[in-house]
Scaffold this motif. Structure first.
Motif, mmCIF file in Angstrom:
data_model
loop_
_atom_site.group_PDB
_atom_site.id
_atom_site.type_symbol
_atom_site.label_atom_id
_atom_site.label_comp_id
_atom_site.label_asym_id
_atom_site.label_seq_id
_atom_site.Cartn_x
_atom_site.Cartn_y
_atom_site.Cartn_z
ATOM 1 N N VAL A 48 7.917 -10.619 -6.789
ATOM 2 C CA VAL A 48 7.065 -10.206 -5.802
ATOM 3 C C VAL A 48 7.871 -9.149 -4.828
ATOM 4 O O VAL A 48 9.465 -9.464 -4.689
ATOM 5 N N ASN A 49 7.325 -8.310 -4.197
ATOM 6 C CA ASN A 49 7.963 -7.523 -3.024
ATOM 7 C C ASN A 49 8.475 -8.781 -1.929
ATOM 8 O O ASN A 49 7.913 -9.647 -1.687
ATOM 9 N N CYS A 50 9.696 -8.434 -1.197
ATOM 10 C CA CYS A 50 9.900 -9.174 -0.292
ATOM 11 C C CYS A 50 9.504 -8.404 1.103
ATOM 12 O O CYS A 50 9.878 -7.517 1.507
ATOM 13 N N ASN A 51 8.554 -9.338 1.684
ATOM 14 C CA ASN A 51 8.059 -8.720 3.182
ATOM 15 C C ASN A 51 9.028 -8.342 3.932
ATOM 16 O O ASN A 51 8.824 -7.296 4.714
ATOM 17 N N SER A 52 10.197 -8.915 4.295
ATOM 18 C CA SER A 52 11.093 -8.833 5.108
ATOM 19 C C SER A 52 12.092 -7.353 5.263
ATOM 20 O O SER A 52 12.464 -7.169 6.055
ATOM 21 N N TYR A 53 12.012 -7.059 4.076
ATOM 22 C CA TYR A 53 12.963 -5.840 3.901
ATOM 23 C C TYR A 53 12.546 -4.468 4.280
ATOM 24 O O TYR A 53 12.933 -3.565 4.493
ATOM 25 N N ARG A 54 11.091 -4.484 4.685
ATOM 26 C CA ARG A 54 10.404 -3.175 5.023
ATOM 27 C C ARG A 54 9.491 -3.430 5.870
ATOM 28 O O ARG A 54 8.786 -4.049 5.981
ATOM 29 N N ASN A 55 9.228 -2.207 6.861
ATOM 30 C CA ASN A 55 8.151 -2.405 7.967
ATOM 31 C C ASN A 55 6.696 -2.472 7.067
ATOM 32 O O ASN A 55 6.837 -2.004 6.290
ATOM 33 N N ALA A 56 5.944 -3.057 7.875
ATOM 34 C CA ALA A 56 4.737 -3.372 7.235
ATOM 35 C C ALA A 56 3.955 -2.291 6.992
ATOM 36 O O ALA A 56 3.270 -1.824 5.783
ATOM 37 N N ASP A 57 3.790 -1.225 7.931
ATOM 38 C CA ASP A 57 2.984 -0.003 7.831
ATOM 39 C C ASP A 57 3.816 0.757 6.610
ATOM 40 O O ASP A 57 2.901 1.483 5.854
ATOM 41 N N LEU A 58 5.054 0.842 6.503
ATOM 42 C CA LEU A 58 5.837 1.477 5.538
ATOM 43 C C LEU A 58 5.634 0.930 4.342
ATOM 44 O O LEU A 58 5.132 1.863 3.219
ATOM 45 N N GLN A 59 5.326 -0.351 4.036
ATOM 46 C CA GLN A 59 4.841 -0.903 2.945
ATOM 47 C C GLN A 59 3.586 -0.450 2.253
ATOM 48 O O GLN A 59 3.335 -0.087 1.061
ATOM 49 N N ALA A 60 2.722 -0.435 3.230
ATOM 50 C CA ALA A 60 1.228 -0.040 2.954
ATOM 51 C C ALA A 60 1.357 1.479 2.543
ATOM 52 O O ALA A 60 0.555 1.911 1.561
ATOM 53 N N ASP A 61 2.078 2.592 3.213
ATOM 54 C CA ASP A 61 2.148 3.709 2.689
ATOM 55 C C ASP A 61 2.845 3.962 1.311
ATOM 56 O O ASP A 61 2.188 4.587 0.503
ATOM 57 N N MET A 62 3.918 3.091 1.205
ATOM 58 C CA MET A 62 4.390 3.210 -0.208
ATOM 59 C C MET A 62 3.666 2.626 -1.115
ATOM 60 O O MET A 62 3.412 3.381 -2.382
ATOM 61 N N ALA A 63 2.616 1.701 -0.924
ATOM 62 C CA ALA A 63 1.902 1.065 -1.956
ATOM 63 C C ALA A 63 0.669 2.127 -2.340
ATOM 64 O O ALA A 63 0.312 2.378 -3.221
ATOM 65 N N ARG A 64 0.272 2.640 -1.161
ATOM 66 C CA ARG A 64 -0.718 3.815 -1.362
ATOM 67 C C ARG A 64 -0.428 4.974 -2.011
ATOM 68 O O ARG A 64 -1.100 5.374 -2.923
ATOM 69 N N THR A 65 0.873 5.315 -1.977
ATOM 70 C CA THR A 65 1.587 6.560 -2.752
ATOM 71 C C THR A 65 1.695 5.933 -4.265
ATOM 72 O O THR A 65 1.474 7.130 -5.002
ATOM 73 N N ILE A 66 2.253 5.015 -4.347
ATOM 74 C CA ILE A 66 2.169 4.527 -5.749
ATOM 75 C C ILE A 66 1.108 4.347 -6.472
ATOM 76 O O ILE A 66 0.726 4.771 -7.672
#
Length: 264
Positions: free
Chosen positions: A81-99
């Motif tokens: 799984v993704n490691c939550n600690s490695y990236r800002n939460a809002d950035l994770q959301a944006d990356m996920a949305r983009t993919i």
């Protein structure tokens, strides 16, 4: 608890560990599992190999997922799984949305609290404790879900959230509140117990447990064990493969098992 028969079809996921192999080899393996009819292809979110030569070849998770989203056409994809600690939460959301958009709605947001200390130490993240990392996961999932509601353009659909882990006091409570899929490495006996715990958390947070798809790992399992996990309600089974050579022959066997379950 009473185990309810899950009407979902059995799905097979394959985790292509991004270690000890060239990118070209990884790309070929992804194409191979999609051509075979696998349902989901996963990688993992680490910066160094987890087995074999500790400084061997290794590639980063999210960059690979974006490439796989463009490369593939039918298979779902995500990190296990993704490691939550490695990236800002809002950035994770944006990356996920983009993919999600790149893939045409085939992205699964697999996430967890993190555990591999070398990643933290070498990349400058605070390791903390299991408790602090789980607390961060819970609060960050709320931020991720809120950011998805504000992005322009929004995700193509409600992105499924897969949460990995089996901790009974925190992880399964987070699963009950946020997950569409719960993933663990449980044996049948452990799975039966954990499902009872998860059912209890679902009751406390007002969630219907049948909303959550149950997922587990197949590596080193017999078909008898897989049958027992199926009888407990598991519907997503994952098989881990590692470089330098990704042997797809076990995938063929487990696809036949999947198809036999879905035909019954």
């Amino acid at each position: 608890m009473t185990i309810r028969r899950d009407p979902r079809p059995v799905r097979l996921g394959v985790q292509i560990a991004p270690q000890h192999a060239s990118y070209a080899t990884i790309r070929t393996a992804v194409a191979g599992v999609e051509a075979l009819g696998v349902d989901v292809v996963f990688n993992w979110d680490h910066f160094f190999p987890l087995s074999g030569e500790p400084d061997g070849l290794h590639f980063e998770s999210w960059s690979l997922l974006a490439a796989w989203a463009e490369q593939t056409t039918t298979i779902q994809l995500g990190a296990l799984v993704n490691c939550n600690s490695y990236r800002n939460a809002d950035l994770q959301a944006d990356m996920a949305r983009t993919i999600d958009h790149i893939s045409g709605g085939r992205f699964l947001f697999g996430t967890g609290a993190g555990w591999f200390e070398r990643d933290y130490d070498e990349y400058g993240y605070e390791f903390g404790t299991p408790g602090t990392r789980l607390d961060a996961l819970e609060s960050d999932l709320q931020r991720i879900e809120a950011r998805w509601a504000r992005l322009n353009p929004p995700p193509t659909r409600d992105i499924p959230i897969l949460i990995g882990g089996g901790g009974e006091k925190k992880t399964l409570r987070i699963v009950a509140k946020h997950a569409d899929i719960w993933h663990s490495f449980s044996t049948p006996d452990v799975m039966k117990h954990k499902l009872g715990v998860l059912d209890g958390w679902c009751a406390k947070v007002g969630r219907d447990m049948s909303d959550i798809e149950i997922s587990t790992e197949l590596r080193s399992r017999t078909t008898d064990e897989a049958d027992a996990l199926y009888d407990l309600g598991t519907r997503l089974f994952t098989l881990g493969l590692s470089g330098p050579h990704y042997d797809l022959s076990p995938v063929v066997d487990w696809l036949a098992w999947r198809d036999s379950k879905n035909a019954s």
